[in-house]
Design an enzyme around this catalytic site. Structure first.
Site, PDB file in Angstrom:
ATOM      1  N   HIS A 153     -10.895  -2.286   1.110  1.00 33.43           N
ATOM      2  CA  HIS A 153     -11.136  -0.949   0.535  1.00 33.43           C
ATOM      3  C   HIS A 153     -12.001  -0.942  -0.725  1.00 33.43           C
ATOM      4  O   HIS A 153     -11.829  -0.091  -1.605  1.00 33.43           O
ATOM      5  CB  HIS A 153      -9.810  -0.208   0.271  1.00 33.43           C
ATOM      6  CG  HIS A 153      -9.978   1.265   0.529  1.00 33.43           C
ATOM      7  ND1 HIS A 153      -8.952   2.183   0.399  1.00 33.43           N
ATOM      8  CD2 HIS A 153     -11.081   1.988   0.899  1.00 33.43           C
ATOM      9  CE1 HIS A 153      -9.414   3.381   0.687  1.00 33.43           C
ATOM     10  NE2 HIS A 153     -10.685   3.286   0.996  1.00 33.43           N
ATOM     11  N   LYS A 160       1.889   9.372  -5.513  1.00 33.15           N
ATOM     12  CA  LYS A 160       0.472   9.021  -5.350  1.00 33.15           C
ATOM     13  C   LYS A 160      -0.472  10.142  -5.806  1.00 33.15           C
ATOM     14  O   LYS A 160      -0.216  11.309  -5.560  1.00 33.15           O
ATOM     15  CB  LYS A 160       0.220   8.710  -3.869  1.00 33.15           C
ATOM     16  CG  LYS A 160      -1.215   8.337  -3.544  1.00 33.15           C
ATOM     17  CD  LYS A 160      -1.368   7.900  -2.093  1.00 33.15           C
ATOM     18  CE  LYS A 160      -2.833   7.516  -1.801  1.00 33.15           C
ATOM     19  NZ  LYS A 160      -3.016   7.025  -0.425  1.00 33.15           N
ATOM     20  N   CYS A 203      -6.122   4.308  -4.092  1.00 33.49           N
ATOM     21  CA  CYS A 203      -6.327   2.973  -3.561  1.00 33.49           C
ATOM     22  C   CYS A 203      -7.533   2.173  -4.067  1.00 33.49           C
ATOM     23  O   CYS A 203      -7.374   1.156  -4.733  1.00 33.49           O
ATOM     24  CB  CYS A 203      -6.383   3.106  -2.046  1.00 33.49           C
ATOM     25  SG  CYS A 203      -6.486   1.546  -1.253  1.00 33.49           S
ATOM     26  N   SER A 236      -8.496   2.013   4.449  1.00 30.69           N
ATOM     27  CA  SER A 236      -7.207   2.553   4.883  1.00 30.69           C
ATOM     28  C   SER A 236      -7.235   2.798   6.393  1.00 30.69           C
ATOM     29  O   SER A 236      -8.244   3.261   6.921  1.00 30.69           O
ATOM     30  CB  SER A 236      -6.903   3.871   4.171  1.00 30.69           C
ATOM     31  OG  SER A 236      -6.826   3.684   2.786  1.00 30.69           O
ATOM     32  N   ASP A 240       0.831  -1.203   0.000  1.00 30.27           N
ATOM     33  CA  ASP A 240       0.000   0.000   0.000  1.00 30.27           C
ATOM     34  C   ASP A 240       0.868   1.257   0.000  1.00 30.27           C
ATOM     35  O   ASP A 240       1.705   1.452   0.894  1.00 30.27           O
ATOM     36  CB  ASP A 240      -0.884  -0.037   1.265  1.00 30.27           C
ATOM     37  CG  ASP A 240      -2.069   0.907   1.166  1.00 30.27           C
ATOM     38  OD1 ASP A 240      -2.207   1.581   0.137  1.00 30.27           O
ATOM     39  OD2 ASP A 240      -2.844   0.965   2.126  1.00 30.27           O
ATOM     40  N   ASP A 241       0.682   2.103  -0.992  1.00 26.58           N
ATOM     41  CA  ASP A 241       1.430   3.372  -1.079  1.00 26.58           C
ATOM     42  C   ASP A 241       2.945   3.155  -1.092  1.00 26.58           C
ATOM     43  O   ASP A 241       3.701   3.929  -0.499  1.00 26.58           O
ATOM     44  CB  ASP A 241       1.080   4.306   0.092  1.00 26.58           C
ATOM     45  CG  ASP A 241      -0.281   4.966  -0.062  1.00 26.58           C
ATOM     46  OD1 ASP A 241      -1.040   4.579  -0.955  1.00 26.58           O
ATOM     47  OD2 ASP A 241      -0.585   5.865   0.748  1.00 26.58           O
ATOM     48  N   HIS A 253       1.189   2.216   4.038  1.00 25.77           N
ATOM     49  CA  HIS A 253       0.322   3.409   4.084  1.00 25.77           C
ATOM     50  C   HIS A 253       0.518   4.141   5.409  1.00 25.77           C
ATOM     51  O   HIS A 253       0.898   3.536   6.403  1.00 25.77           O
ATOM     52  CB  HIS A 253      -1.138   2.935   3.932  1.00 25.77           C
ATOM     53  CG  HIS A 253      -2.116   4.014   3.589  1.00 25.77           C
ATOM     54  ND1 HIS A 253      -2.505   4.980   4.487  1.00 25.77           N
ATOM     55  CD2 HIS A 253      -2.793   4.263   2.443  1.00 25.77           C
ATOM     56  CE1 HIS A 253      -3.389   5.776   3.901  1.00 25.77           C
ATOM     57  NE2 HIS A 253      -3.580   5.368   2.655  1.00 25.77           N
ATOM     58  N   ASP A 309      -0.383  -0.842  -4.774  1.00 28.36           N
ATOM     59  CA  ASP A 309      -1.598  -0.237  -5.330  1.00 28.36           C
ATOM     60  C   ASP A 309      -1.385   1.092  -6.026  1.00 28.36           C
ATOM     61  O   ASP A 309      -2.094   1.432  -6.960  1.00 28.36           O
ATOM     62  CB  ASP A 309      -2.679  -0.110  -4.245  1.00 28.36           C
ATOM     63  CG  ASP A 309      -2.308   0.860  -3.145  1.00 28.36           C
ATOM     64  OD1 ASP A 309      -1.109   1.169  -2.986  1.00 28.36           O
ATOM     65  OD2 ASP A 309      -3.220   1.320  -2.427  1.00 28.36           O
ATOM     66  N   ASN A 310      -0.411   1.860  -5.534  1.00 25.81           N
ATOM     67  CA  ASN A 310      -0.123   3.163  -6.161  1.00 25.81           C
ATOM     68  C   ASN A 310       1.197   3.692  -5.592  1.00 25.81           C
ATOM     69  O   ASN A 310       1.775   3.110  -4.682  1.00 25.81           O
ATOM     70  CB  ASN A 310      -1.262   4.161  -5.948  1.00 25.81           C
ATOM     71  CG  ASN A 310      -1.703   4.315  -4.513  1.00 25.81           C
ATOM     72  OD1 ASN A 310      -2.814   3.921  -4.154  1.00 25.81           O
ATOM     73  ND2 ASN A 310      -0.837   4.815  -3.650  1.00 25.81           N
ATOM     74  N   ARG A 318      -7.540  -1.240  -6.440  1.00 25.23           N
ATOM     75  CA  ARG A 318      -7.891  -2.555  -5.896  1.00 25.23           C
ATOM     76  C   ARG A 318      -9.058  -3.193  -6.644  1.00 25.23           C
ATOM     77  O   ARG A 318      -9.101  -4.414  -6.827  1.00 25.23           O
ATOM     78  CB  ARG A 318      -8.193  -2.419  -4.394  1.00 25.23           C
ATOM     79  CG  ARG A 318      -6.919  -2.262  -3.600  1.00 25.23           C
ATOM     80  CD  ARG A 318      -7.081  -1.608  -2.254  1.00 25.23           C
ATOM     81  NE  ARG A 318      -5.801  -1.072  -1.860  1.00 25.23           N
ATOM     82  CZ  ARG A 318      -4.908  -1.710  -1.099  1.00 25.23           C
ATOM     83  NH1 ARG A 318      -5.193  -2.891  -0.603  1.00 25.23           N
ATOM     84  NH2 ARG A 318      -3.742  -1.154  -0.822  1.00 25.23           N
ATOM     85  N   LYS A 332      -6.136  -5.157   3.793  1.00 22.64           N
ATOM     86  CA  LYS A 332      -6.945  -4.007   3.405  1.00 22.64           C
ATOM     87  C   LYS A 332      -7.818  -4.325   2.196  1.00 22.64           C
ATOM     88  O   LYS A 332      -7.310  -4.632   1.125  1.00 22.64           O
ATOM     89  CB  LYS A 332      -6.009  -2.854   3.082  1.00 22.64           C
ATOM     90  CG  LYS A 332      -6.686  -1.603   2.576  1.00 22.64           C
ATOM     91  CD  LYS A 332      -5.666  -0.493   2.427  1.00 22.64           C
ATOM     92  CE  LYS A 332      -6.249   0.711   1.720  1.00 22.64           C
ATOM     93  NZ  LYS A 332      -5.259   1.808   1.640  1.00 22.64           N
TER      94      LYS A 332
END
Lengths: 521, 521
Positions: free
Chosen positions: A130, A305, A74, A155, A34-35, A232, A284-285, A78, A128
């Protein structure tokens, strides 16, 4: 008839590629950070990250250098990885889900878990989600084909989370206190609220490894979607990882993620299924540059991001499958939406009968050949049908039609990345050659013949793509209700801050790592 | 007495570390790239570079993530790596040598080659010397302890070099036509002028591998200093590497460098000396950002060549020695000036009795321990005794006292890197934590307690260091004479453009790769 012959041939070709055991149905493990920035792993050049397990995975696997996520934020990212469809089709736009949202990933979408179910696969997601909670949890993973879920369904800065580091250190970044305390779900029930971040990685790894071991023991093919809360904001870690990295809190968080990867890989080896398992790692990003030195790093890519610069959507990615995928590197274009068609191919599953945005990656993975993907289409964090694509890549060329800074401190040296760099049309579009200028800093001269001929082609590609895009109804516009904030103790006051698991319910803090839960299918 | 006991003990400790054979005198191979950025190798995160041999070296060796060159430009960096002393001491300042310069690396400086000579080592340099030619070639490598030299004795843009790519493609970047055509020296004689760039890598590799093989055959310990002309502008390559990379001319040049590395490593293996050879790869300074998409890339580091930002002076670095150096990564601080003391330690050579700026890297290399270096001192491309240091690093902290952009297009997004960002004092100094902010984009708040206490320490360290610095007389100020332009045909007119090897002298273009030259000691 011809098609049938090809299908039969394909079956034999495919069968000859697949390892023995488990009825030629390989297990799938999708590791999704994540991130995490393109430049955050040591294998991708970060000088002070400590990611030995991911380094090992990379050295034994195929490392992608031009791998894209579907969105710079996010939820849409996903939705895309699980359905093989861009967020504009699935309705997971604009932006991301928040806890009180009524919407979620529509039930008529087919996830990888649902695609694999007819083949007898068991599926679990840990971490996660989301993609919505909704009324009575109707959008939770167990209503999207997953047999098991454990995790925070959004998140973890979308819920008050005061203790992030052992023993009682406050979090570095604010959490949104308008929502209920962070809940950990097991399937559709909240089993811990507020979540204990200092033991979360242990819980997650325990759930993941138990799932692997129980399925391996029963010779059931499985799909594990390990959706890390790391890295994240707010970063967190358990006791063992506090100050374990010289990089500070982000590094500690990343090291704990890396440890989780190690736990999962060890479980695959110990269960004897590693040769029968396709493992894919990505994120994810891009990095949250507004976190400053406590955030991620996009490496040589521009911005992070929330932007359609490469730093927002290009990610570290590693494919691993012993004896099936040769170790090495590939610069082939590929993307998260390619995973569903690829998994369909290697499992023999039937792809959902909808418009898919992905390509089977088999040529890249198993034959060291160029992939089928030649283009990529960049939608922003907040897609808008009246604007459409922000950028288009075809082979080496990428044109920017709109730009917008995001998730970045307003003192950052590169002004186009900054959060206060508002959305704007880029007219004439900026054109970059990403093969010799991956950092997108040397725009191609707009008066050159190269520019004119390439832009003519990109404009055409963009028009065609946009004409073919059928926008799904926005799930973010479905409204919200504060009563939907997940609550372990419904009816308590003052809601939602009162939402807590009763103190009598003892959480199995340290058991996960050592036992196999009977809850896990 | 105590010292003697320690020395004897050290000898035994050292002996127990060293491999058998060649009288415990390992060979030394120093691979030194030109204008290569921290982010240019695939192992350091570049998406479209093709560096399989360097990747192999990295995967088998120890990879440094915080390794520094002594200067952000060429000549001073090269003086420092060979002497273990900063350029301010040796007089190799300001800037770099040009062909007509009278000065050069002073003869009272001791190079690694001279240090190893009493132990019976043979030394060769192949490639770019750039430490002066002078009258009658009195500053050439053969007058600095090297038994053999082949190469262009300066940057190959300091001489007209019209053909860079096979078969007859012009160069991408201008060469300085005020000087004589690019000469290739063998020892102190010009053997080819103008140099044939399309066969140069082959010649260089041939010379290097012949040197390795002949010494291995005679069981003579050797020091090979392979100073690639790659990847400096104008980029060039031979037939096999034209369009071999998807990255364009820079990528082709880098792939050819990588091929040369492979040739050298293969020669070590084939000669049976690979277990007895310490190989170290790094580069002289950061990427030339003014070359745009045809130049290098600093990865996640800020700015490039000519600056005291990390992009100017931090480099990819790999140490390789089978069974001696464990594969892995290290974030220990180390620098090119540490190589001379390290080589002294592992060979048993006596260090020159002068002020050295380096530390023995043995703890990092052989014991997986932190290194002895805690600080680094940044002099700019044009050091000035009245200004002194531009930046100082101590442990994680780096303070900038002066800044100056350099070697960078004036449209580059980050304005502080641009060539037109003139030198300026930074008062109060900017302070960065390089462990969590390697990109130097989040300055530490100047009003914080952290800033105040750290700056007090850094200021003290800076003062002490500058007090101890004895500036050598500037060799660049020794004047120049156009008659010193190297010429294969002295007395020709119009000088210097007439300087050419006679057409009757057939150059052994394609022989190098397959034969052992009798010229090579």
């Amino acid at each position: 008839m011809q098609q049938k012959v090809i299908s039969v041939l394909s079956f034999f070709v495919l069968s000859s590629l697949l390892p023995q055991g488990i009825g030629n149905q390989p297990n799938i493990v999708l590791l999704f950070a994540d991130d995490l920035g393109y430049g955050d792993l040591s294998y991708y050049g970060h000088p002070t990250s400590n990611t030995t397990n991911l380094d090992t995975l990379a050295s034994q696997g195929l490392v992608f250098s031009q791998f894209y996520t579907a969105s710079p934020v996010c939820s849409p990212s996903r939705a895309a990885i699980l359905t093989g469809r861009l967020q504009t089709r699935t309705g997971v736009w604009p932006g991301v889900f928040v806890p009180p949202n009524k919407g979620g990933l529509p039930h008529n979408e087919t996830t990888i878990a649902e695609m694999l179910k007819p083949l007898g696969y068991k599926s679990a997601i840990v971490g996660k989600w989301h993609l919505g909670v909704g009324e009575n949890g109707n959008f939770l993973p167990t209503n999207h084909g997953f047999d098991y879920y454990m995790g925070i369904p959004y998140s973890h800065d979308m819920c008050p989370c005061p203790i992030c580091f052992y023993p009682n250190a406050g979090c570095l970044s604010g959490c949104d206190r308008a929502y209920s305390p962070c809940p950990i779900f097991e399937n559709d029930k909240i089993v811990q609220q507020p979540a204990d971040f200092t033991h979360m990685a242990l819980k997650y790894s325990g759930a993941a490894t138990s799932f692997i071991k129980s399925n391996a023991a029963s010779k059931t093919p499985f799909f594990l979607y390990m959706a890390f809360q790391h890295t994240h904001k707010p970063q967190f870690s358990g006791q063992e990882f506090v100050n374990s990295s010289i990089r500070g809190p982000f590094g500690d968080s990343l090291s704990e993620l890396d440890w989780q990867v190690g736990e999962i890989m060890e479980a695959l080896h110990e269960s004897g299924v590693s040769d029968d398992t396709f493992v894919f790692f990505t994120a994810d990003n891009g990095p949250s540059l507004h976190m400053g030195p406590h955030g991620g790093n996009g490496g040589l890519l521009r911005c992070g991001k929330g932007t359609t610069w490469e730093g927002g959507q290009r990610e570290a990615a590693i494919a691993w499958w012993p004896n099936m995928i040769s170790p090495g590197r590939t610069a082939s274009l590929a993307a998260t939406v390619d995973l569903l068609p690829t998994i369909a191919k290697i499992t023999g599953a039937t792809k959902p009968n909808v418009s898919l945005d992905g390509y089977d990656m088999s040529p890249i993975l198993f034959h060291s050949k160029p992939g089928l993907r030649e283009a990529y289409f960049y939608y922003p964090k907040n897609p808008d049908p009246s604007k459409g694509l922000y950028a288009v890549r075809n082979q080496q060329y990428k044109a920017h039609y709109y730009q917008e800074g995001s998730h970045c401190q307003n003192t950052y040296p590169d002004i186009v990345c900054r959060s206060n760099y508002s959305e704007r049309a880029v007219d004439p579009p900026e054109l970059y050659n990403l093969l010799n200028d991956p950092s997108e800093v040397y725009p191609i001269d707009g008066t050159s013949d190269e520019y004119k001929s390439v832009m003519a082609e990109l404009n055409k590609l963009k028009d065609e793509f946009e004409k073919g895009m059928v926008w799904g109804e926005s799930q973010m516009h479905a409204g919200s209700s504060s009563s939907l904030n997940p609550c372990a103790s419904p009816g308590c006051t003052p809601f939602p801050s009162c939402c807590k698991t009763p103190p009598t319910e003892k959480w199995r803090n340290d058991l996960w790592h050592h036992t196999t839960s009977s809850h896990i299918p």
